[in-house]
Design a protein around this motif. Sequence first.
Motif, short mmCIF file in Angstrom:
data_model
loop_
_atom_site.label_atom_id
_atom_site.label_comp_id
_atom_site.label_asym_id
_atom_site.label_seq_id
_atom_site.Cartn_x
_atom_site.Cartn_y
_atom_site.Cartn_z
N THR A 7 10.58 16.18 75.08
CA THR A 7 11.87 16.47 73.90
C THR A 7 12.78 15.15 73.66
O THR A 7 12.65 15.14 72.33
N GLN A 110 7.71 23.81 76.04
CA GLN A 110 8.43 25.03 76.60
C GLN A 110 7.80 25.96 77.36
O GLN A 110 8.38 26.85 78.17
N SER A 113 7.92 26.50 80.82
CA SER A 113 8.73 26.12 82.06
C SER A 113 9.46 26.81 82.51
O SER A 113 9.63 26.82 83.73
N VAL A 118 14.21 30.31 76.24
CA VAL A 118 13.61 29.57 75.15
C VAL A 118 12.49 29.12 74.41
O VAL A 118 12.51 29.18 73.01
N THR A 119 11.85 30.49 75.28
CA THR A 119 10.69 30.63 74.46
C THR A 119 10.43 31.29 73.01
O THR A 119 10.05 30.19 71.76
#
Length: 190
Positions: A7, A110, A113, A118-119
Amino acid sequence: MKTTPITSSLAALSLVIPVSVQAHPGHEHSSFFSGLLHPITGVDHLIMLLAFGALAFFAVKKTTTQLSLLAVALVALVTGMVAGLNLGEVSGIEGAIAASLLVVSAALWQVFSGSQVVTRMAVALCVALIFCHGYAHGVEATGSVSQFAVAMAISASALMLLGHRLAAFASSRWVSAGVASASLVYLLVA
Protein backbone atom coordinates in the motif's frame (compact mmCIF):
# COMPACT_ATOMS: atom_id res chain seq x y z
CA MET A 1 -4.76 2.08 9.72
CA LYS A 2 -1.83 -0.25 9.31
CA THR A 3 0.15 0.25 6.13
CA THR A 4 1.86 -2.55 4.28
CA PRO A 5 4.77 -2.32 1.87
CA ILE A 6 2.42 -2.73 -1.09
CA THR A 7 0.00 0.00 0.00
CA SER A 8 2.90 2.36 0.67
CA SER A 9 4.38 1.58 -2.75
CA LEU A 10 1.04 2.02 -4.50
CA ALA A 11 0.47 5.34 -2.78
CA ALA A 12 3.91 6.58 -3.83
CA LEU A 13 3.51 5.36 -7.40
CA SER A 14 0.09 6.97 -7.72
CA LEU A 15 1.84 10.33 -7.37
CA VAL A 16 3.91 9.78 -10.52
CA ILE A 17 1.21 8.29 -12.74
CA PRO A 18 -0.32 10.84 -15.06
CA VAL A 19 -3.87 11.70 -14.07
CA SER A 20 -4.75 12.30 -17.69
CA VAL A 21 -4.39 8.66 -18.71
CA GLN A 22 -6.55 8.29 -21.76
CA ALA A 23 -7.93 4.80 -21.44
CA HIS A 24 -10.25 4.91 -24.40
CA PRO A 25 -8.93 6.73 -27.46
CA GLY A 26 -8.88 4.81 -30.71
CA HIS A 27 -11.72 2.51 -29.73
CA GLU A 28 -15.00 2.55 -31.57
CA HIS A 29 -18.10 2.65 -29.35
CA SER A 30 -20.80 2.01 -31.90
CA SER A 31 -21.32 -1.66 -32.77
CA PHE A 32 -21.84 -5.11 -31.30
CA PHE A 33 -18.41 -6.23 -32.49
CA SER A 34 -16.64 -3.22 -30.96
CA GLY A 35 -18.50 -3.90 -27.70
CA LEU A 36 -17.19 -7.45 -27.65
CA LEU A 37 -13.63 -6.39 -28.38
CA HIS A 38 -13.23 -3.33 -26.21
CA PRO A 39 -12.94 -5.02 -22.80
CA ILE A 40 -10.25 -7.26 -24.32
CA THR A 41 -8.34 -4.62 -26.29
CA GLY A 42 -8.77 -1.90 -23.67
CA VAL A 43 -5.92 -3.00 -21.41
CA ASP A 44 -7.26 -1.05 -18.43
CA HIS A 45 -10.56 -2.94 -18.68
CA LEU A 46 -8.85 -6.28 -19.25
CA ILE A 47 -6.75 -5.89 -16.10
CA MET A 48 -9.63 -4.61 -13.98
CA LEU A 49 -12.13 -7.26 -15.04
CA LEU A 50 -9.74 -10.21 -14.68
CA ALA A 51 -8.51 -8.88 -11.33
CA PHE A 52 -12.03 -8.25 -10.04
CA GLY A 53 -12.99 -11.82 -10.95
CA ALA A 54 -10.03 -13.03 -8.89
CA LEU A 55 -10.94 -10.65 -6.06
CA ALA A 56 -14.47 -12.08 -5.92
CA PHE A 57 -12.99 -15.58 -5.69
CA PHE A 58 -10.66 -14.67 -2.83
CA ALA A 59 -12.99 -12.30 -0.95
CA VAL A 60 -15.74 -14.77 -0.09
CA LYS A 61 -15.89 -18.52 0.28
CA LYS A 62 -19.34 -19.29 -1.09
CA THR A 63 -19.50 -19.69 -4.89
CA THR A 64 -23.00 -18.21 -5.17
CA THR A 65 -21.86 -15.10 -3.30
CA GLN A 66 -18.78 -14.85 -5.53
CA LEU A 67 -20.97 -14.98 -8.63
CA SER A 68 -23.32 -12.43 -7.07
CA LEU A 69 -20.36 -10.05 -6.68
CA LEU A 70 -19.58 -10.49 -10.38
CA ALA A 71 -23.21 -9.74 -11.24
CA VAL A 72 -23.17 -6.61 -9.07
CA ALA A 73 -20.00 -5.44 -10.84
CA LEU A 74 -21.65 -6.06 -14.21
CA VAL A 75 -24.69 -4.04 -13.16
CA ALA A 76 -22.35 -1.23 -12.02
CA LEU A 77 -20.60 -1.28 -15.40
CA VAL A 78 -23.84 -1.08 -17.39
CA THR A 79 -25.38 1.49 -15.00
CA GLY A 80 -22.24 3.59 -15.38
CA MET A 81 -22.58 3.42 -19.14
CA VAL A 82 -26.21 4.58 -18.99
CA ALA A 83 -25.24 7.40 -16.61
CA GLY A 84 -22.41 8.53 -18.87
CA LEU A 85 -24.68 8.47 -21.88
CA ASN A 86 -27.28 10.62 -20.14
CA LEU A 87 -25.15 12.91 -17.98
CA GLY A 88 -22.14 13.53 -20.22
CA GLU A 89 -18.54 14.19 -19.41
CA VAL A 90 -17.42 14.61 -15.80
CA SER A 91 -13.87 15.54 -14.85
CA GLY A 92 -11.90 12.89 -13.04
CA ILE A 93 -13.37 9.79 -14.67
CA GLU A 94 -10.13 8.86 -16.47
CA GLY A 95 -8.22 9.38 -13.22
CA ALA A 96 -10.68 7.11 -11.41
CA ILE A 97 -10.17 4.45 -14.10
CA ALA A 98 -6.39 4.67 -13.68
CA ALA A 99 -6.78 4.54 -9.89
CA SER A 100 -9.05 1.50 -10.18
CA LEU A 101 -6.09 -0.59 -11.32
CA LEU A 102 -4.12 0.31 -8.22
CA VAL A 103 -7.13 -0.11 -5.95
CA VAL A 104 -7.91 -3.61 -7.24
CA SER A 105 -4.23 -4.52 -6.76
CA ALA A 106 -4.33 -3.32 -3.14
CA ALA A 107 -7.68 -5.09 -2.61
CA LEU A 108 -6.18 -8.35 -3.82
CA TRP A 109 -3.33 -7.92 -1.33
CA GLN A 110 -5.75 -6.99 1.46
CA VAL A 111 -8.03 -9.97 0.97
CA PHE A 112 -5.36 -12.25 2.43
CA SER A 113 -4.93 -10.19 5.62
CA GLY A 114 -8.00 -11.55 7.35
CA SER A 115 -9.83 -8.27 7.99
CA GLN A 116 -13.30 -8.88 6.55
CA VAL A 117 -14.42 -5.30 7.17
CA VAL A 118 -11.56 -3.84 5.13
CA THR A 119 -12.03 -6.51 2.45
CA ARG A 120 -15.73 -5.62 2.10
CA MET A 121 -14.86 -1.93 1.80
CA ALA A 122 -12.19 -2.70 -0.82
CA VAL A 123 -14.62 -4.82 -2.87
CA ALA A 124 -17.27 -2.08 -2.68
CA LEU A 125 -14.73 0.52 -3.80
CA CYS A 126 -13.74 -1.68 -6.75
CA VAL A 127 -17.41 -2.00 -7.78
CA ALA A 128 -17.75 1.79 -7.62
CA LEU A 129 -14.68 2.16 -9.80
CA ILE A 130 -16.08 -0.34 -12.31
CA PHE A 131 -19.03 2.07 -12.55
CA CYS A 132 -16.47 4.68 -13.70
CA HIS A 133 -15.24 2.34 -16.46
CA GLY A 134 -18.81 2.11 -17.74
CA TYR A 135 -19.38 5.84 -17.35
CA ALA A 136 -16.48 6.62 -19.68
CA HIS A 137 -18.01 4.38 -22.34
CA GLY A 138 -21.37 6.04 -22.01
CA VAL A 139 -19.81 9.45 -22.60
CA GLU A 140 -18.01 8.17 -25.71
CA ALA A 141 -20.87 6.08 -27.09
CA THR A 142 -22.11 6.69 -30.61
CA GLY A 143 -24.15 4.73 -33.13
CA SER A 144 -25.84 1.58 -31.88
CA VAL A 145 -25.28 2.09 -28.17
CA SER A 146 -27.57 -0.76 -27.12
CA GLN A 147 -25.67 -3.26 -29.28
CA PHE A 148 -22.35 -2.00 -27.93
CA ALA A 149 -23.61 -2.21 -24.33
CA VAL A 150 -24.95 -5.77 -24.68
CA ALA A 151 -21.75 -6.97 -26.31
CA MET A 152 -19.58 -5.19 -23.75
CA ALA A 153 -21.58 -6.83 -20.94
CA ILE A 154 -21.06 -10.26 -22.53
CA SER A 155 -17.33 -9.72 -22.90
CA ALA A 156 -16.96 -8.19 -19.43
CA SER A 157 -18.81 -11.15 -17.90
CA ALA A 158 -16.54 -13.61 -19.68
CA LEU A 159 -13.42 -11.80 -18.47
CA MET A 160 -14.60 -11.64 -14.85
CA LEU A 161 -15.48 -15.34 -14.96
CA LEU A 162 -12.06 -16.12 -16.45
CA GLY A 163 -10.34 -14.15 -13.66
CA HIS A 164 -12.52 -15.98 -11.14
CA ARG A 165 -11.51 -19.38 -12.50
CA LEU A 166 -7.81 -18.49 -12.84
CA ALA A 167 -7.76 -17.43 -9.18
CA ALA A 168 -8.40 -21.04 -8.18
CA PHE A 169 -4.94 -21.88 -9.53
CA ALA A 170 -3.07 -18.97 -7.96
CA SER A 171 -4.33 -18.59 -4.41
CA SER A 172 -1.70 -16.21 -3.10
CA ARG A 173 -1.50 -12.57 -2.10
CA TRP A 174 1.28 -12.26 -4.68
CA VAL A 175 -1.40 -12.25 -7.39
CA SER A 176 -1.79 -8.62 -6.37
CA ALA A 177 1.87 -7.97 -7.20
CA GLY A 178 1.29 -9.34 -10.70
CA VAL A 179 -1.81 -7.18 -11.16
CA ALA A 180 0.00 -4.13 -9.78
CA SER A 181 2.98 -4.73 -12.09
CA ALA A 182 0.79 -5.11 -15.18
CA SER A 183 -1.18 -2.02 -14.15
CA LEU A 184 1.91 0.11 -13.61
CA VAL A 185 3.45 -0.91 -16.92
CA TYR A 186 0.19 -0.05 -18.66
CA LEU A 187 -0.24 3.27 -16.84
CA LEU A 188 3.33 4.36 -17.45
CA VAL A 189 3.23 3.65 -21.19
CA ALA A 190 -0.37 4.73 -21.85
